[in-house]
Design a protein around this motif. Structure first.
Motif, mmCIF file in Angstrom:
data_model
loop_
_atom_site.group_PDB
_atom_site.id
_atom_site.type_symbol
_atom_site.label_atom_id
_atom_site.label_comp_id
_atom_site.label_asym_id
_atom_site.label_seq_id
_atom_site.Cartn_x
_atom_site.Cartn_y
_atom_site.Cartn_z
ATOM 1 N N SER A 14 0.837 -1.203 0.000
ATOM 2 C CA SER A 14 0.000 0.000 0.000
ATOM 3 C C SER A 14 0.868 1.249 0.000
ATOM 4 O O SER A 14 0.567 2.241 -0.676
ATOM 5 C CB SER A 14 -0.922 0.005 1.224
ATOM 6 O OG SER A 14 -1.851 -1.058 1.158
ATOM 7 N N LEU A 15 1.962 1.214 0.756
ATOM 8 C CA LEU A 15 2.893 2.348 0.783
ATOM 9 C C LEU A 15 3.506 2.556 -0.595
ATOM 10 O O LEU A 15 3.697 3.703 -1.030
ATOM 11 C CB LEU A 15 3.990 2.097 1.815
ATOM 12 C CG LEU A 15 5.087 3.163 1.928
ATOM 13 C CD1 LEU A 15 4.482 4.510 2.306
ATOM 14 C CD2 LEU A 15 6.141 2.736 2.955
ATOM 15 N N THR A 16 3.801 1.469 -1.295
ATOM 16 C CA THR A 16 4.343 1.573 -2.651
ATOM 17 C C THR A 16 3.374 2.304 -3.574
ATOM 18 O O THR A 16 3.763 3.227 -4.306
ATOM 19 C CB THR A 16 4.630 0.167 -3.218
ATOM 20 O OG1 THR A 16 5.577 -0.492 -2.378
ATOM 21 C CG2 THR A 16 5.176 0.255 -4.629
ATOM 22 N N VAL A 17 2.100 1.901 -3.534
ATOM 23 C CA VAL A 17 1.079 2.555 -4.371
ATOM 24 C C VAL A 17 0.917 4.018 -3.956
ATOM 25 O O VAL A 17 0.758 4.903 -4.804
ATOM 26 C CB VAL A 17 -0.262 1.802 -4.249
ATOM 27 C CG1 VAL A 17 -1.371 2.547 -4.982
ATOM 28 C CG2 VAL A 17 -0.131 0.388 -4.809
ATOM 29 N N PHE A 18 0.956 4.285 -2.661
ATOM 30 C CA PHE A 18 0.839 5.664 -2.158
ATOM 31 C C PHE A 18 1.959 6.537 -2.715
ATOM 32 O O PHE A 18 1.721 7.672 -3.141
ATOM 33 C CB PHE A 18 0.869 5.645 -0.632
ATOM 34 C CG PHE A 18 0.863 7.012 -0.002
ATOM 35 C CD1 PHE A 18 -0.311 7.744 0.087
ATOM 36 C CD2 PHE A 18 2.032 7.566 0.498
ATOM 37 C CE1 PHE A 18 -0.320 9.006 0.665
ATOM 38 C CE2 PHE A 18 2.035 8.818 1.072
ATOM 39 C CZ PHE A 18 0.854 9.545 1.162
ATOM 40 N N LEU A 19 3.180 6.032 -2.707
ATOM 41 C CA LEU A 19 4.314 6.800 -3.231
ATOM 42 C C LEU A 19 4.133 7.118 -4.708
ATOM 43 O O LEU A 19 4.486 8.208 -5.168
ATOM 44 C CB LEU A 19 5.614 6.012 -3.026
ATOM 45 C CG LEU A 19 6.095 5.832 -1.579
ATOM 46 C CD1 LEU A 19 7.304 4.919 -1.530
ATOM 47 C CD2 LEU A 19 6.410 7.171 -0.936
ATOM 48 N N VAL A 20 3.561 6.155 -5.447
ATOM 49 C CA VAL A 20 3.334 6.369 -6.884
ATOM 50 C C VAL A 20 2.261 7.431 -7.097
ATOM 51 O O VAL A 20 2.419 8.358 -7.900
ATOM 52 C CB VAL A 20 2.940 5.048 -7.576
ATOM 53 C CG1 VAL A 20 2.537 5.299 -9.024
ATOM 54 C CG2 VAL A 20 4.099 4.060 -7.525
ATOM 55 N N LYS A 21 1.138 7.317 -6.375
ATOM 56 C CA LYS A 21 0.019 8.245 -6.566
ATOM 57 C C LYS A 21 0.375 9.667 -6.136
ATOM 58 O O LYS A 21 -0.079 10.637 -6.741
ATOM 59 C CB LYS A 21 -1.207 7.752 -5.789
ATOM 60 C CG LYS A 21 -1.838 6.492 -6.378
ATOM 61 C CD LYS A 21 -3.089 6.098 -5.612
ATOM 62 C CE LYS A 21 -3.765 4.899 -6.242
ATOM 63 N NZ LYS A 21 -4.992 4.486 -5.500
ATOM 64 N N LYS A 22 1.169 9.796 -5.096
ATOM 65 C CA LYS A 22 1.534 11.122 -4.602
ATOM 66 C C LYS A 22 2.679 11.748 -5.399
ATOM 67 O O LYS A 22 2.973 12.924 -5.227
ATOM 68 C CB LYS A 22 1.951 11.025 -3.124
ATOM 69 C CG LYS A 22 0.807 10.716 -2.177
ATOM 70 C CD LYS A 22 -0.098 11.919 -1.966
ATOM 71 C CE LYS A 22 0.565 12.965 -1.109
ATOM 72 N NZ LYS A 22 -0.332 14.093 -0.795
ATOM 73 N N GLY A 23 3.319 10.959 -6.256
ATOM 74 C CA GLY A 23 4.455 11.479 -7.011
ATOM 75 C C GLY A 23 5.639 11.810 -6.121
ATOM 76 O O GLY A 23 6.432 12.712 -6.424
ATOM 77 N N THR A 24 5.765 11.076 -5.019
ATOM 78 C CA THR A 24 6.806 11.366 -4.039
ATOM 79 C C THR A 24 8.199 11.232 -4.623
ATOM 80 O O THR A 24 9.107 12.023 -4.312
ATOM 81 C CB THR A 24 6.663 10.417 -2.828
ATOM 82 O OG1 THR A 24 5.331 10.531 -2.308
ATOM 83 C CG2 THR A 24 7.656 10.778 -1.734
ATOM 84 N N LEU A 25 8.395 10.234 -5.485
ATOM 85 C CA LEU A 25 9.735 9.998 -6.026
ATOM 86 C C LEU A 25 10.180 11.113 -6.963
ATOM 87 O O LEU A 25 11.369 11.405 -7.063
ATOM 88 C CB LEU A 25 9.776 8.643 -6.753
ATOM 89 C CG LEU A 25 9.530 7.422 -5.866
ATOM 90 C CD1 LEU A 25 9.614 6.153 -6.684
ATOM 91 C CD2 LEU A 25 10.513 7.373 -4.715
ATOM 92 N N SER A 26 9.225 11.725 -7.669
ATOM 93 C CA SER A 26 9.589 12.835 -8.548
ATOM 94 C C SER A 26 9.788 14.124 -7.757
ATOM 95 O O SER A 26 10.536 15.011 -8.175
ATOM 96 C CB SER A 26 8.506 13.040 -9.614
ATOM 97 O OG SER A 26 7.248 13.303 -9.012
ATOM 98 N N GLU A 27 9.129 14.234 -6.613
ATOM 99 C CA GLU A 27 9.280 15.429 -5.776
ATOM 100 C C GLU A 27 10.571 15.367 -4.957
ATOM 101 O O GLU A 27 11.260 16.369 -4.793
ATOM 102 C CB GLU A 27 8.078 15.565 -4.840
ATOM 103 C CG GLU A 27 8.125 16.819 -3.983
ATOM 104 C CD GLU A 27 6.897 16.956 -3.103
ATOM 105 O OE1 GLU A 27 6.850 17.912 -2.302
ATOM 106 O OE2 GLU A 27 5.982 16.097 -3.213
ATOM 107 N N TYR A 28 10.864 14.201 -4.426
ATOM 108 C CA TYR A 28 12.089 14.005 -3.637
ATOM 109 C C TYR A 28 13.018 13.087 -4.438
ATOM 110 O O TYR A 28 13.002 11.865 -4.275
ATOM 111 C CB TYR A 28 11.751 13.404 -2.269
ATOM 112 C CG TYR A 28 10.773 14.249 -1.483
ATOM 113 C CD1 TYR A 28 11.191 15.422 -0.864
ATOM 114 C CD2 TYR A 28 9.430 13.895 -1.382
ATOM 115 C CE1 TYR A 28 10.298 16.214 -0.142
ATOM 116 C CE2 TYR A 28 8.533 14.679 -0.679
ATOM 117 C CZ TYR A 28 8.976 15.839 -0.064
ATOM 118 O OH TYR A 28 8.090 16.631 0.617
#
Length: 379
Positions: free
Chosen positions: A286-300
């Protein structure tokens, strides 16, 4: 959106805790909770790395990762995999392996389920260690625009231009581990298992890239792109997405090897282990999907770097556990340390960019003001 993403994780956690209580009473409930918390706290790097792959997949395959994928993770890796390993290494029938598992024998006693699984640890560590090491080496030797540890990553990228360097380095590490870390009677087993781990990575990763290219070039039905009407990178579907999905499952397996074996330090009951680690696996997905939906990897942008360096550390520690006992908490803290450092670096980078963007208009205004006298005729 965050609560919606984690809804099924909380449902699975509630069901798992109830099953733990029904199966083992208050003790079963407590051990399930402990194992779940440990799995979640030690697997943040898993979630970040998985998110980098999941972001390349179409929504259908992202949902499949949370449904079919979690079934594979819980029943396949946390329950069936240990049974298969014990059955194969001890030459037992499936029924005998299950019977042995349900006896809940002391892992320190020869012949018990936990003892046999621990005896197979060198082979498990070699397979998982090589798979994760190849993932790390492909990252540090690969070309990319952004560098986190520039003083180290840039030289590695330069030497990474040597063809097949990742495989060469991995094989050298495998030989060193087999002859320097593995028990003498396990040397051949470690070598074979390590080579299989390396080959598995090359095949699964290579097939995913192959079909991604083939479908991306298809001018007919456009299977290689996500037709959302929004500009952005193409998302994998069809065969390309299938092999990315398979790649994710191999990643999860490699991450879970040490957790499954290490769980026997807490309990020798395979049912309790499967329930506890299964809850943790669901939250990580679920955390993996959350990171994708929030665009966390592109922001950080440094998070992926931190996760891959954590994977390199995990691969090294997996190989070291063939000879030395490395506590799970140490492995987890190293992973969390890399992730935290990368997150802080990303935040500082974002603030620096914002300061530069804010300062640029002010400097331009001052420049215009200082230029005004130049256009005034001197008397």
């Amino acid at each position: 959106m965050s609560m919606k993403t984690f809804t099924w994780s909380f449902v699975v956690a509630a069901v798992g805790l109830v099953l733990g209580y029904l199966y083992g009473g208050p003790t079963g409930l407590a051990v399930v909770a402990i194992l779940a918390v440990l799995e979640i706290s030690l697997s943040f790097d898993n979630a970040v790395v998985n998110a980098t792959v999941l972001a390349r997949m179409a929504p259908f395959w992202q949902k499949l990762f949370l449904t079919v994928g979690i079934a594979i993770a819980v029943f396949g890796m946390r329950l069936l995999f240990p049974l298969i390993v014990v059955g194969v290494t001890a030459h037992l029938s499936p029924a005998e392996a299950v019977r042995l598992a349900l006896e809940k024998g002391d892992p320190d006693t020869a012949g018990t389920y936990g003892y046999l699984l621990n005896d197979a640890h060198p082979a498990i560590a070699a397979f998982g260690g090589m798979f994760l090491l190849m993932l790390f080496l492909d990252f540090v030797f690969g070309e990319r625009e952004i560098h986190w540890l520039s003083w180290l990553e840039r030289p590695l990228v330069r030497i990474g231009k040597l063809d097949q360097l990742s495989a060469v380095v991995a094989l050298i590490v495998l030989c060193a581990a087999a002859y320097g870390l593995a028990p003498e009677d396990k040397t051949a087993t470690v070598l074979v298992s390590g080579v299989l781990g390396l080959v598995s990575f090359v095949l699964v990763n290579g097939l995913g890239e192959l079909f991604n290219v083939d479908e991306g070039d298809d001018d007919g039905d456009g299977d290689g792109q996500q037709r959302s009407g929004v500009a952005g990178p193409a998302l994998a579907v069809g065969k390309a997405a299938f092999f990315l999905f398979l790649y994710l499952e191999f990643l999860d397996a490699s991450f879970s090897f040490d957790g499954v074996v290490g769980a026997f330090a807490i309990t020798s009951d395979p049912v309790i282990i499967a329930i506890g680690l299964g809850i943790g696996a669901m939250f990580i997905r679920s955390l993996t999907v959350f990171l994708v939906k929030k665009g966390t990897l592109s922001e950080y942008v440094y998070l992926e770097h931190g996760a891959l360096w954590a994977i390199g550390a995990l691969a090294t520690l997996l190989l070291l556990t063939m000879k030395y006992e490395v506590p799970e908490v140490v492995i987890g803290l190293i992973g969390v340390g890399f992730i935290a450092a990368a997150l802080i670096s990303s935040i500082l980078r974002n603030r620096s960019i914002m300061r530069d963007a804010t300062a640029a208009p002010a400097e331009a205004d001052r420049g215009e003001a200082s230029d005004e006298p130049a256009f005034t005729e001197s008397r």
